[in-house]
Write a protein that holds these residues in place. Structure first.
Motif, PDB file in Angstrom:
ATOM      1  N   ALA A  11       0.950  -1.013   0.018  1.00  0.00           N
ATOM      2  CA  ALA A  11      -0.280  -0.267   0.102  1.00  0.00           C
ATOM      3  C   ALA A  11       1.269   1.494   0.116  1.00  0.00           C
ATOM      4  O   ALA A  11       0.516   2.271  -0.524  1.00  0.00           O
ATOM      5  N   LYS A  12       1.785   1.550   0.804  1.00  0.00           N
ATOM      6  CA  LYS A  12       2.912   2.932   0.859  1.00  0.00           C
ATOM      7  C   LYS A  12       3.469   3.137  -0.596  1.00  0.00           C
ATOM      8  O   LYS A  12       3.368   3.972  -0.515  1.00  0.00           O
ATOM      9  N   TYR A  13       3.620   1.482  -0.961  1.00  0.00           N
ATOM     10  CA  TYR A  13       4.598   1.594  -1.681  1.00  0.00           C
ATOM     11  C   TYR A  13       3.916   2.725  -2.916  1.00  0.00           C
ATOM     12  O   TYR A  13       3.960   3.630  -3.993  1.00  0.00           O
ATOM     13  N   VAL A  14       2.038   1.683  -3.389  1.00  0.00           N
ATOM     14  CA  VAL A  14       1.320   2.505  -4.628  1.00  0.00           C
ATOM     15  C   VAL A  14       1.235   4.186  -3.808  1.00  0.00           C
ATOM     16  O   VAL A  14       1.208   5.009  -4.623  1.00  0.00           O
ATOM     17  N   ALA A  15       0.469   3.948  -2.934  1.00  0.00           N
ATOM     18  CA  ALA A  15       0.158   5.448  -2.883  1.00  0.00           C
ATOM     19  C   ALA A  15       1.551   6.400  -3.051  1.00  0.00           C
ATOM     20  O   ALA A  15       1.383   7.634  -3.367  1.00  0.00           O
ATOM     21  N   LEU A  16       2.714   5.735  -2.298  1.00  0.00           N
ATOM     22  CA  LEU A  16       3.895   7.268  -2.466  1.00  0.00           C
ATOM     23  C   LEU A  16       4.100   7.515  -4.074  1.00  0.00           C
ATOM     24  O   LEU A  16       4.060   8.643  -4.516  1.00  0.00           O
ATOM     25  N   GLY A  17       4.101   6.428  -4.741  1.00  0.00           N
ATOM     26  CA  GLY A  17       3.804   5.832  -6.306  1.00  0.00           C
ATOM     27  C   GLY A  17       2.964   7.443  -6.740  1.00  0.00           C
ATOM     28  O   GLY A  17       2.986   8.006  -7.587  1.00  0.00           O
ATOM     29  N   ALA A  18       1.793   6.686  -6.332  1.00  0.00           N
ATOM     30  CA  ALA A  18       0.902   8.040  -6.827  1.00  0.00           C
ATOM     31  C   ALA A  18       0.888   9.583  -6.525  1.00  0.00           C
ATOM     32  O   ALA A  18       0.093  10.354  -7.205  1.00  0.00           O
ATOM     33  N   PHE A  32       2.522  18.972  -2.522  1.00  0.00           N
ATOM     34  CA  PHE A  32       4.584  18.804  -2.005  1.00  0.00           C
ATOM     35  C   PHE A  32       4.635  18.371  -1.102  1.00  0.00           C
ATOM     36  O   PHE A  32       5.374  17.149  -0.509  1.00  0.00           O
ATOM     37  N   LEU A  33       3.650  18.483   0.156  1.00  0.00           N
ATOM     38  CA  LEU A  33       3.678  18.019   1.186  1.00  0.00           C
ATOM     39  C   LEU A  33       3.208  16.554   1.165  1.00  0.00           C
ATOM     40  O   LEU A  33       3.614  15.903   1.947  1.00  0.00           O
ATOM     41  N   MET A  34       2.397  16.472   0.195  1.00  0.00           N
ATOM     42  CA  MET A  34       2.154  15.572   0.707  1.00  0.00           C
ATOM     43  C   MET A  34       3.336  13.339  -0.074  1.00  0.00           C
ATOM     44  O   MET A  34       2.673  12.831   0.576  1.00  0.00           O
ATOM     45  N   PRO A  35       3.321  13.787  -0.780  1.00  0.00           N
ATOM     46  CA  PRO A  35       4.045  12.558  -0.868  1.00  0.00           C
ATOM     47  C   PRO A  35       5.270  12.706   1.100  1.00  0.00           C
ATOM     48  O   PRO A  35       5.698  11.181   1.074  1.00  0.00           O
TER      49      PRO A  35
END
Lengths: 98, 500, 665, 507, 173
Positions: free
Chosen positions: D29-36, D90-93
């Motif tokens: 999940a976290k990888y996908v979210a980061l990518g997104a 900017f802050l989200m990733p």
């Protein structure tokens, strides 16, 4: 006789309400409600005399309604009585806040 | 198509939905007379009921599609978009009730298919109420609905709570009927008619309304105030909702309330447009109902009672729509009631999955940790709660938004402000439900293993949730429907009500 | 006039850039390879020496040009909003060049000294990073072409001061001192900022050139606005330059390494306030009231700090109060309008005070090393633990005597000329405005005390019997050459610094005075015309010298180093001595009157009473509780009794009827 | 092309990604979210260049939504919202990356909510239809409610519901005000529309009802800002929220309040906003926020609470700047909104990183750790300095602009507000000292590990931002200037006439 | 001559008095019987008000059928004795009296009201209609013409009531 009839009707209606207010027996309360309905019937009939027979027809319907309510209501009272051996509303306290 | 109600053919056409439903009810009575022993019989009865509701909805659609309307002032029944749309809502509420009843009846061993007959009769009563353009018809419809629901409330008569609920509902309901009837009588006396259209015409001619008419109006409001559970006529509601079988509670909270409001709209807007007194009375009624319902709900731990008080609060919101007295208010009512029906049925459905024995003992804390065990169930309940709260993205918000628009465009800004402020209070009891499900751990291991819905219940909940979200985002179709329906209920006279 | 790339003036960005580079490199090393001390030393001191070299070329280039106006080098548009156009720009003029040379010059020496002094410290790289950063900000301060850029340096040096005071942050006292310094400075910075706001709205600019050009027309001399501007600016100065009432941080700042005290808290940073007043001399000249305040506060501070210095035992504390006192002199000078005198004293003070501090650093270094070898934990800075050190540290002793004579104002040492010039200027202004005579008198008394306490310090440290302790004594040594070397250079400067500005009285050229004239002339033009006869001047000189000699002699006669006992056995002072020893209890008074009430107010009233009590518990949760209570109250009605329900119902009916029948309409 | 779809893409993409995140295996999940979120950032970055520094809205997209009520899907970006959008993306990733090890349960849900939150926040900033604005305003409430309530600290339920109800209270009254405004404009023009521009042109003729409407808007935004005395939800929410929640809360959610003032409350009701009494009240509240917030922050034992109260103070500067209505002050306010997002975000990250190691937010639990974790200490120092507005950092530019700009309008108040810089130094440096300096008093602190590479990756962009805006803020100022000017002109026509625009030619 | 009005008041007084007794008698059977008396008195009033057919029905249906049902249930449940708790305590009675009194006061204007012009028929027209169509016919006509729809609904209502009563009463659920 319209206004006297309306007055009597109001008095009877109020008596019915008063009965509902200070009785505890479910059947008697129901009877008081019947009294209220009859008071209204008087109003209808009195009005019918000056307005037209429509008022009388309503009384017929009210009677039908009263009959239906009586059938269902008394059945419900019987059902409750089976649980509580009482028809006093004082004992109807399973359902309340808290 | 335009109907002339003095011809029997047209009268039959105008009453077609009611006739069809009555026919199905009779079919069901016959079926039940023969087959009423097994669970299977019960299911078949359920199917028949659904078929009846569906075909009635189809007939209603047919009438709506042909833009059926009454020529001139309607006699006993009206035929307008308002009626068709509200009929669908009743039928939908009934259908959803059926879906969540199937498993419930089996689980609680209420193996009496008469349940469905009464459900059909109750629905019929609602439809009659919405259709009636004569106070007498409305009264009879109301009694038909009430008598059926009295029995349904006490249907689980083996449980004292259910019987007690029925008794309380019945006694108070009959008492309220007396007031309603007295109101009808006085209105009849003041205007010489019970036909709503003619009442409106007569009242418009009268100039300042007579005392008799105003008192009659007040007593009518009492009668309907009782049915919609407006404060202070609401006190039966928590107890009865609590004691009645959960699907019946859902039916009462949605159908009964909607029917009473539908009739109220028709009476007030068509009949009493030129009697401004009701704005004032309803204004107060709406305020105390919103404030009372929301405050009282705050103190509840039992989920069912909380929902009962919440339904009181929602009655208050709907009263705001009534108070506006415009066709926008009527449309808002329709939109709101659609949303309200969906979310209430959804919530009660989830509740019935969680509980046993009438669910009166399911508290908010009992939902703790539901989200980790039953994520979909929790999600559904969360959506319903948010919708009840009026949160954007759900149909509840759209409804509330519409009511606020209706109120403010009628100049009722203060009322709108009170509405939103009391909505804030409602967050105080809707959110804890979400909180319990998502933010608290399961109290004991596997506490929610048996919290399951059967296929029918799942369908009902899924439908409710999807519809809530869909209407929350894309309500256009619903609006168009509600708008034309709302506009079809018009004051008889050209005189318009003066605002608050 | 803008910077011409063709001349060396265009290189003005190089010294700060070098310092910044040093910071970056040393900072990186501090993280990556903290033990690479050689590289750190080369970078740290190298950038300063290079910077000094560049500064000298700039100086020669500028001097050759003989410009009347400042040369401004704009680098980028920093804060451009509407009429507020702040460029990141440096300005080279006579004043900033003097400061540039002092900063890089003295700075280089102190960097070199630090190489020896900090040798053994594990935070060596960090230390040099901070020090380089300080130099960078100090250069930005003195070179900035407008108030905001100057303010960058102004606060930047405060930051570095904070970091360096708290360099050994594992001691709570050190960290406290750093924080105190920063916050006190911030109070001053508040004044600086408000002054900038007024300046901007009055003159429409913050560039020095524009402001000073617009000031005479935009502002009424002696008016409210100019007085407010200058007073707020001076508030900034009191913070940065440790004047009454914001001086208390500087003695505490001695918690930092001694070279830091020399560089930041004696030679450069603390003189920023003097520089600011000198820079804005026109504005101060337009506000006579403010000028009097500046001079008055300076004179008072000079005297006040000197009294405290009389009874301090910590060698650095003595020097700290002496610094405060000397800064007071400088403010008397610039406040009087004798800008060149103030700057002159700034420069000479940089020499001799740096020398004194570095000398004391050598002493402490030696003491510390001695105690370290003897495994003792006595106070290496307490003079009661020293005594007779000249036997082991002859160089240091001799050099510090030079500095002492300089600070005491003994001719021909540098301090004599600068101090005398300030006092003479004050006296001269006193002929026009008598209040200055009081300032002059205060200054004179302070001079007496200065001579006294400095002699006292020298006596107790280097003369008399040694009290270091038997085990430690044998480990006392002169410091290594990398430390003594800079001392020698500073000693020469202390002796000869007076040459910068030999007054005409002694047939000198008053070079500095003339050099600064382009900067000081606009302000000087507004000052009252004063003139002292040569006779009066000679008399003043005589008085000053006599006073200084009296101070030294008095100390020599009154104080008995032989009777001192080491710190641990020393008795408590009594009476007035005790008040002086405890610095007039100013810290305690501030603590009791400001700090503690404020903290109490914040914690007990604002936070607990208002925030948590009134707002949160009262209004917010109270509303929630109230709503819930209303809900609970409903239980009294919702009892399950139909009778109650009916009664409520009927009440509702009655109310509706009442409104229907007539109550409502 | 880009201009046609960018804003919509920014809104839609996170929701789609959130759905994916929910259904991929938890460990992914976290990888996908980061990518997104990185894709989201990539979508938004070209805005920086394609945005034209001119007056008015750009990248406008209009589409029918609920025509019955004149509700449109109408989005656009101007110099005010541009930076809010970029700040969000900017802050989200960083927030997602920063939550990597903090969030250990129900990860899929957490990251999905973060992404939904992104949509909500961007939606608030780009909405040009008041219905859409309101919907987005509320939509972002739910993810935040869950983030605090599910992944928060001990007292999370209280904090979550307090946050929710507070915001809900304000926003619902605003809802009524929006509708009244809509009906008013509809009656006057015959066109019923929630379009921002439409309502803006019609809001001038409201008469006395403008007061109430302004009051409703004010309440909604003031709660969000938060202004004293409506601020008490903030400390609780900040303290209880997980790191990423605090970062987003402080970094972006609070800006919605000030953004609301800039976009709606003030331009809609200029006569009310300029009323002397209203000015007095708001400036007084801003001032109280600055000083009171700072003083209360000074005595907080909990680092997160300290930062929370410091936010009250910082946002007080923004309010002061907005109401001062000079070009300098308004641009300063805009810049503080960005700065606060960066600096306070970084502070929360840092506190969160220590919390992961020591499981305490109390200042007392630390002390002297600069020796143990020098990198952490250095970064914390730099960020703190930015927060106390040291020149050369971003904080200074913003505060300086606000103060110098406000000084003309409210000299006394601004002078008092300037004391806020003293208080800021007092509370933050005290805390800094007690955390990283002083002797090491707790044994556990001797074994702390310094920042990991992942944590550095989170922090370095923020540090870069701190220095960039501190040293060369012109690219920001240039882009926001026309919008700031337009804002002022809407309220006080002619007020910026003598303020020259940023000359392209100047360096 | 005893005018119809005299008769009216005689019946009215009987009705009201017996209603009062109905609601105040402790014995349910007594109450029920007093209610029957009220209903009879009302029937008399109906006659005086030109509603002879309704009066007959009143006696047949109401007093006859419905009240018998009531009495039947009372007997079935063996409630033929005064229950101790049947009437509320003094506070309850006082509340009831006050509320009822207030209601009467508020309803007072209604009984004094005069009907508006357009509403009323000429005096005696109902009696004339009965002369013309017969007493039953004058009611039956509208019942099966204009009021056909409510009539049918009433039939469904009764059906529903039957089903309901059966469900509630049947032995096995």
């Amino acid at each position: 006789m319209l206004n006297p009839a309306l007055s009597v009707s109001a008095v009877l209606f109020t008596l019915g309400v008063a009965g509902v207010l200070f009785r505890r027996n479910a059947i008697i309360i129901f009877m008081c409600v019947e009294l209220m309905l009859n008071a209204v019937n008087l109003t209808f009939v009195a009005l019918a005399q000056v307005i037209g027979v429509g008022g009388q027809v309503f009384v017929l319907f009210v009677m039908a309604v009263a009959a239906a309510e009586a059938a269902v209501g008394l059945a419900i009272i019987l059902a409750v009585y089976r649980h509580k051996q009482s028809v006093s509303l004082q004992n109807m306290n399973l359902l309340k806040d808290g | 198509m335009s109907l002339d109600l003095s011809s029997y053919r047209d009268l039959m056409l105008a009453l077609l939905p009611e006739l069809v439903l009555t026919g199905w009810a009779l079919v069901l009575i016959l079926f039940v007379a023969w087959r009423h022993k097994t669970i299977n019989d019960l299911r078949i009865a359920g199917w028949i009921t659904l078929a009846g509701l569906a075909s009635t909805a189809g007939v209603t659609w047919w009438l709506w599609w042909h833009r059926t309307a009454v020529a001139g002032i309607a006699g006993m029944v009206a035929a307008d978009d308002f009626r068709w749309v509200i009929d669908w809502i009743f039928l939908g509420a009934a259908a959803l009730t059926v879906l969540i009843s199937v498993a419930y009846l089996e689980r609680e061993q209420l193996l009496a298919p008469e349940y469905y007959i009464l459900l059909l009769f109750g629905t019929l009563g609602m439809m009659v109420m919405a259709a009636g353009s004569d106070l007498m018809v409305i009264f009879l419809g109301l009694e038909l609905m009430s008598v059926s629901v009295y029995v349904l409330a006490g249907f689980d008569r083996r449980r004292a709570r259910s019987a007690e609920a029925a008794l309380k509902y019945f006694l108070l309901g009959a008492f309220a009927s007396g007031f309603l009837l007295y109101g009808i009588a006085l209105t009849y006396g003041a205007t010489g008619t019970t036909n709503i259209g003619l009442i409106g015409a007569q009242a418009g001619l009268m100039g300042p309304p007579s005392v008799m008419l105003v008192v009659g109006l007040a007593l009518l409001l009492v009668g309907f105030g009782f049915k919609v559970a407006a404060v202070p006529f609401h006190m039966w509601a928590p107890d009865v909702y609590d004691g009645a079988p959960t699907p019946v509670t859902a039916f009462m909270a949605t159908g009964v309330k909607a029917a009473a409001f539908a009739a109220l709209f028709r009476i007030l807007i068509q009949g009493f447009a030129s009697v401004p007194a009701w704005h004032d009375m309803l204004w107060w009624l709406a305020v105390v109902t919103m404030v009372g319902g929301n405050l009282f709900a705050l103190a509840q731990r039992s989920l069912k009672r909380m929902l009962a008080y919440s339904s009181v609060a929602h009655a208050g919101y709907l009263l705001v729509a009534v108070t506006s007295g415009t066709s926008a208010g009527t449309s808002a009512f329709l939109v709101y009631v659609v949303a309200y029906t969906l979310m209430t049925v959804g919530a009660f459905a989830v509740l019935s999955a969680k509980g046993r024995g009438g669910e009166s003992d399911v508290t908010i804390d009992d939902l703790a940790g539901l989200a980790s065990r039953r994520p979909w169930l929790a999600f559904a309940l969360a959506v319903c709660m948010l919708s009840l709260l009026g949160f954007p993205g759900t149909a509840g918000f759209i409804g509330k938004w519409y009511i606020i628009i209706a109120a403010t465009s009628a100049g009722q800004n203060v009322l709108a402000a009170i509405l939103v402020l009391t909505s804030v209070v409602s967050a105080g009891y809707y959110l804890p439900v979400i909180m319990a499900m998502y933010m608290k751990p399961e109290p004991i291991e596997a506490a929610h293993v048996d919290a399951v819905l059967d296929r029918w219940g799942r369908a009902a909940v899924a439908f409710a949730v999807v519809a809530l979200l869909l209407f929350g985002v894309w309500p256009n179709r619903l609006f168009d429907l509600a708008r034309s329906a709302g506009e079809s209920v018009r004051p008889t006279m050209s005189t318009t009500p003066s605002g608050q | 006039m803008t910077a011409d790339a063709g001349t060396s003036i265009g290189l003005v960005w190089v010294p700060p850039a070098l310092a910044l580079l040093g910071f970056v490199l040393n900072g990186t090393i501090a993280f990556v390879r903290p033990q690479a001390k050689t590289a750190v030393s080369i970078i740290g001191a190298g950038v300063l020496l290079a910077g000094f070299a560049v500064a000298v070329t700039i100086f020669t280039g500028f001097a050759a040009l003989h410009p009347e106006a400042a040369v401004v080098a704009r680098y980028w548009s920093w804060i451009p909003v509407g009429t507020l156009q702040v460029d990141f720009a440096f300005q080279v003029d006579q004043l900033s060049l003097v400061m540039l040379l002092v900063v890089t010059g003295v700075g280089s020496l102190i960097h070199l000294f630090s190489i020896g002094y900090m040798k053994a410290d594990p935070g060596y790289a960090r230390y040099f990073a901070y020090l380089n950063l300080f130099v960078f900000f100090m250069l930005v301060l003195v070179l900035g072409a407008n108030f905001p850029v100057m303010f960058v340096g102004w606060e930047g040096v405060g930051l570095c001061s904070y970091l360096l005071i708290g360099f050994w942050f594992s001691e709570k006292a050190n960290a406290d001192a750093g924080r105190k310094a920063f916050i006190m400075n911030r109070i001053g910075d508040f004044g600086f900022m408000v002054a900038m706001f007024i300046i901007f709205w009055v003159t429409g600019s913050l560039d020095f050139a524009t402001v000073f050009a617009a000031a005479p027309t935009a502002l009424t001399a002696g008016g409210g606005a100019i007085t407010a501007i200058t007073l707020f600016l001076f508030l900034g100065c009191t913070g940065k330059s440790a004047q009454i009432p914001l001086y208390t941080w500087l003695p505490d700042a001695m918690a930092g390494p001694t070279p830091v005290s020399a560089l930041i808290h004696a030679a450069t940073m603390v003189t920023a306030g003097v520089y600011l007043v000198a820079r804005c001399n026109l504005l101060f000249a337009m506000a006579p009231v403010s000028s009097a305040v500046v001079a008055g506060v300076g004179a008072l501070t000079a005297l006040f700090a000197a009294t405290i210095a009389l009874k301090q035992w910590d060698i650095k504390k003595v020097l700290a109060y002496s610094t405060i006192s000397q800064l007071g002199y400088m403010f008397v000078g610039v406040g009087t309008g004798a800008i060149s005198a103030g700057v002159f004293h700034l420069a000479t003070h940089a020499f001799f005070k740096a020398l004194l501090f570095l000398g004391s650093g050598s002493v402490i270094f030696a003491m510390h090393r001695a105690y370290h070898h003897a495994h003792l934990h006595d106070d290496a800075q307490d003079m009661r633990n020293m005594g007779g050190l000249r036997r082991w540290m002859p160089w240091t002793s001799a050099l510090m005597w030079i500095a002492t004579l300089a600070i005491a104002g003994i001719p021909p040492f540098s301090g004599f000329f600068s101090k005398d010039e300030i006092l003479a200027a004050a006296f001269a202004r006193g002929t026009a405005q008598p209040i200055w005579l009081l300032f002059w008198a205060l200054g004179l008394i302070a001079a007496l005390l200065t001579a006294f306490y400095m002699t006292r310090m020298m006596l107790y440290t280097f003369h008399g019997p040694n009290r270091t302790g038997d085990g430690a004594r044998e480990h006392l040594h002169e410091a290594p050459w990398i430390m003594t070397g800079p001392l020698v250079v500073l000693g020469m400067l202390s002796v000869a610094g007076g040459l910068l500005n030999i007054p005409e009285l002694y047939k000198g050229g008053a070079w500095l005075h003339h050099w600064l004239e382009p900067v000081t002339a606009p302000g000087a033009a507004l000052l009252p015309e004063t003139h002292l006869s040569h006779g009066t001047e000679w008399a003043l000189v005589g008085v000053a010298v006599v006073v200084a000699l009296a101070g030294i002699a008095g100390a020599w006669r009154l104080l008995k180093p032989e009777s001192l006992v080491p710190a641990p056995q020393s008795p408590e002072e009594r009476g007035f001595e005790r008040i002086l020893r405890n610095k007039w209890y100013v810290d305690e008074i501030y603590d009791a009157l400001i700090v503690r009430p404020l903290v109490w107010l914040s914690r007990e009233v604002l936070w607990k009473r208002i925030d948590q009590g009134a707002i949160d518990a009262g209004a917010v949760n109270g509303a929630a509780r109230g709503a819930r209570a209303a809900g609970w109250a409903n239980r009294w009605l919702q009892t399950g009794q139909v009778g109650v329900y009916v009664a409520a119902f009927v009440v509702g009916v009655l109310l509706l009827l009442w409104r229907a029948v007539g109550g409502g309409s | 092309m880009y201009a046609r779809w960018v804003v919509t893409a920014l809104l839609v993409w996170p929701v789609l990604a959130a759905a994916v995140v929910l259904f991929v295996p938890t460990r992914l999940a976290k990888y996908v979210a980061l990518g997104a979120s990185l894709v989201e950032l990539a979508i938004s970055v070209p805005l920086w260049w394609t945005f034209q520094p001119t007056t008015g809205m750009q990248f406008i997209v209009t589409h029918h939504w609920i025509p019955a009520w004149g509700i449109q899907y109408m989005v656009g970006v101007d110099g005010i919202s541009l930076f809010m959008v970029l700040l969000t993306t900017f802050l989200m990733p960083l927030s997602i990356l920063g939550s990597w090890s903090y969030i250990t349960k129900r990860e899929g849900g957490f990251y999905a909510l973060m992404l939904v939150l992104t949509t909500g926040m961007i939606g608030v900033f780009v909405a040009l239809d008041l219905f859409l604005f309101y919907v987005m305003w509320e939509v972002m409430l739910i993810p935040m409610y869950f983030i605090i309530g599910v992944w928060g600290g001990e007292n999370r339920l209280y904090a979550a519901i307090k946050f929710f109800i507070y915001t809900f209270l304000g926003s619902l009254l605003m809802l009524v005000a929006i509708i009244v405004l809509y009906l008013h404009a509809g009656r006057v023009t015959g066109t019923y529309s929630f379009s921002y521009m439409h309502l803006l042109t019609q809001s001038g003729l409201l008469g006395s009802s403008a007061w109430w409407l302004f009051g409703a808007f004010f309440l909604a935004f003031a709660i969000k800002v938060p202004m004293f005395p409506l601020h008490t939800w903030l400390p609780d929410a900040h303290v209880e929220a997980p790191t990423a929640g605090s970062v987003i809360l402080a970094g972006i959610l609070l800006k919605m309040g000030t953004y609301g003032f800039l976009r709606f409350a003030v331009p809609f009701f200029p006569t009310v906003a300029l009323d002397p009494t209203v000015q007095l009240i708001i400036v007084a509240l801003a001032l109280i926020g600055i000083i009171y917030g700072g003083l209360v922050a000074m005595v907080q034992p909990d680092f997160k609470k300290l930062i929370a109260y410091s936010s009250v103070a910082h946002l007080g500067f923004v309010m002061l700047g907005i109401w001062a209505l000079t070009l300098q002050s308004v641009q300063g306010a805009l810049l503080i909104m960005i700065n606060h997002g960066i600096s306070t975000g970084a502070l929360f990250f840092l506190v969160g990183m220590m919390y992961e190691r020591r499981h305490s937010r109390l200042i007392e639990a630390y002390g002297g750790i600069a020796r143990v974790v020098p990198m952490f200490a250095a970064i914390l120092t730099l960020v703190s300095l930015s927060s106390i507005a040291l020149p050369g950092t971003n904080g200074f530019v913003g505060e300086f602009l606000v103060l110098i700009g406000s000084f003309r309008t409210y000299p006394i108040a601004t002078a008092l507000a300037t004391t806020g810089v003293i208080v800021a130094a007092a509370y933050l440096l005290t805390a800094l000292q007690r955390v990283i300096f002083n002797p090491v008093t707790h044994e556990e602190n001797k074994k702390l590990t310094d920042l990991s590479a992942r944590e550095l990756i989170v922090l370095v962009p923020l540090l870069a931002g701190i220095l960039w805006i501190g040293i060369y803020p012109k690219p920001f100022l240039r882009r926001m200037e026309p919008s700031a000017r337009q804002f002022i002109e809407q309220v006080r026509p002619g007020a910026t006439a003598n303020q020259p625009p940023i000359a392209e030619a100047s360096r | 001559m005893l005018s119809p009005l005299t008769f009216f008041w005689v019946f009215a007084v009987i009705a009201m008095l017996s209603a009062l007794l109905c609601i105040t008698r402790r014995n349910p059977v007594a109450s029920a019987l007093w209610l029957v008396v009220t209903l009879f008195a009302l029937a008399g009033l109906f006659v005086l008000l030109d509603a002879q057919f309704i009066a007959v029905l009143q006696v047949l249906v109401y007093a006859g059928a419905i009240m018998v049902l009531f009495l039947f249930v009372i007997m079935l449940l063996n409630l033929g004795r005064p229950g101790p708790s049947d009437i509320k305590g003094p506070a309850g009675v006082l509340t009831a009296v006050v509320l009822a009194g207030a209601m009467l006061v508020l309803l007072r204007p209604v009984s004094n009201a005069a009907l508006s012009e357009g509403v009323t028929l000429p005096p005696g027209s109902v009696a004339a209609l009965q002369q013309q169509q017969g007493i039953v016919g004058s009611v039956a006509g509208p019942l099966f013409e204009a009021y056909l729809v409510p009539f049918e609904i009433a039939s469904v209502l009764l059906l529903a009531a039957i089903v309901g009563a059966v469900v509630l009463a049947k032995r096995k659920l």
